[in-house]
Design an enzyme around this catalytic site. Structure first.
Site, PDB file in Angstrom:
ATOM      1  N   ASP A 149      -3.562  -7.619   3.359  1.00  0.00           N
ATOM      2  CA  ASP A 149      -3.099  -6.419   2.653  1.00  0.00           C
ATOM      3  C   ASP A 149      -2.382  -5.534   3.670  1.00  0.00           C
ATOM      4  O   ASP A 149      -3.035  -4.894   4.511  1.00  0.00           O
ATOM      5  CB  ASP A 149      -4.284  -5.661   2.035  1.00  0.00           C
ATOM      6  N   LYS A 182       0.481  -3.450  -4.311  1.00  0.00           N
ATOM      7  CA  LYS A 182      -0.804  -2.749  -4.443  1.00  0.00           C
ATOM      8  C   LYS A 182      -0.544  -1.250  -4.390  1.00  0.00           C
ATOM      9  O   LYS A 182       0.293  -0.782  -3.620  1.00  0.00           O
ATOM     10  CB  LYS A 182      -1.701  -3.224  -3.292  1.00  0.00           C
ATOM     11  N   LYS A 235      -2.206  -5.037  -7.773  1.00  0.00           N
ATOM     12  CA  LYS A 235      -3.558  -4.643  -7.363  1.00  0.00           C
ATOM     13  C   LYS A 235      -3.670  -3.116  -7.293  1.00  0.00           C
ATOM     14  O   LYS A 235      -3.128  -2.500  -6.394  1.00  0.00           O
ATOM     15  CB  LYS A 235      -3.901  -5.250  -5.996  1.00  0.00           C
TER      16      LYS A 235
END
Length: 318
Positions: free
Chosen positions: A155, A218, A254
């Site tokens: 991430d 995300k 996400k």
């Protein structure tokens, strides 16, 4: 996971044409929040689906091998066995989607999951998380080290300065290099939407991140003052849809930060289903970044099975 998004050449003309109608976005987000949520056995089924989409996360300064170990155990058995047995779901292999930790804890998580005979993925935040304010070379090295330690998902955080000053070419190149450093590990790109200002900037940053080869986009690090909100999700979902229609490549989504209740997780699944379709309500294209959400989902499942609410101490901690 599904076929990866290979990315594409940066199309600045597409980026510059972006205009987002704020009122329409807010109205759409309100509509989705106003939907009647599923009840009874359908609610239990949807909550179990939500569990399989969770990236169970610990990102604290006081993380130790022991609390990472506990997190890994919880991820491999997220809902008490007796509750799953009542629902006839005990043999369906229900786990969370991944365990998400800081780079220095990746090796611990990999070791614990291996010892538990689990094939669960370890995700690591990287690139100077949460601010991303470190030199590019340092950020890239952090990605490489996390992958070396066994992280299968990374991430990354974008350099917000580049998005805020519309340096799209530079942002594209940085994300591209991160993707290269990830190798076979899937890359989720965190936009930190709470720090990007207007929806148009969020949409543009989403597009550039996907063009650069992100497997997921995300919302947040969870450390900003504003994290995942439904309006921002509508904007990002529309960008994902446009990118898919243009390229044929599916990019995951996400939301992270502030997602705490079982009801929240149902609204997020509804939003995915309505905006992007059923496939985006599956773990290969949808993740919930959360640390406390699982406890509330398990309490709701306990209530569905027994007719009463468990005290928190009756359920194993994450």
């Amino acid at each position: 996971m599904s076929d990866r998004n290979p990315g594409m050449e940066l199309d600045l003309e597409w980026v510059s044409r972006v205009r987002v109608n704020t009122q329409a976005v807010l109205k759409r987000a309100q509509q989705i929040q106003g939907r009647k949520l599923v009840k009874k056995q359908w609610e239990a089924a949807w909550l179990l689906r939500a569990v399989t989409c969770i990236d169970l996360t610990t990102l604290a300064g006081d993380d130790t091998p022991s609390n990472v170990h506990r997190l890994c155990l919880k991820a491999t058995q997220p809902v008490r066995y007796d509750l799953l047995k009542e629902l006839d779901m005990h043999d369906k292999g229900i786990t969370t989607a991944a365990v998400c930790v800081y780079p220095s804890r990746v090796a611990d998580a990999v070791k614990f999951l291996k010892a538990a005979n689990s094939s669960l993925a370890v995700a690591s935040v990287a690139t100077g998380f949460p601010a991303g304010q470190t030199p590019l070379e340092t950020r890239l090295e952090e990605v490489r080290l996390a992958v070396q330690d066994g992280a299968r998902e990374i991430d990354i955080v974008i350099n917000r300065t580049l998005a805020l000053s519309a340096q799209w070419e530079a942002l594209y190149q940085e994300i591209r290099q991160c993707r290269e450093a990830c190798g076979d590990a899937h890359m989720k790109t965190i936009l930190a939407v709470g720090e990007l200002g207007p929806f148009t900037t969020v949409y543009k940053a989403s597009l550039v991140a996907m063009m650069a080869g992100s497997d997921f986009i995300k919302t947040s690090t969870g450390k900003e003052t504003t994290n995942a909100t439904y309006p921002v999700a509508v904007v990002m979902a529309r960008a994902i849809r446009d990118y898919f229609l243009r390229t044929g490549h599916k990019v995951g989504f996400k939301p992270a930060g502030g997602i705490r209740t079982a009801k929240d997780s149902l609204v997020w699944l509804t939003l995915m289903k309505e905006e992007l379709g059923d496939e985006w309500a599956e773990p290969h294209l949808f993740r919930l970044g959360a640390s406390t959400l699982l406890a509330d989902i398990e309490r709701q499942i306990y209530h569905h099975v027994t007719g009463r609410y468990a005290a928190y101490q009756e359920l194993p901690l994450a």
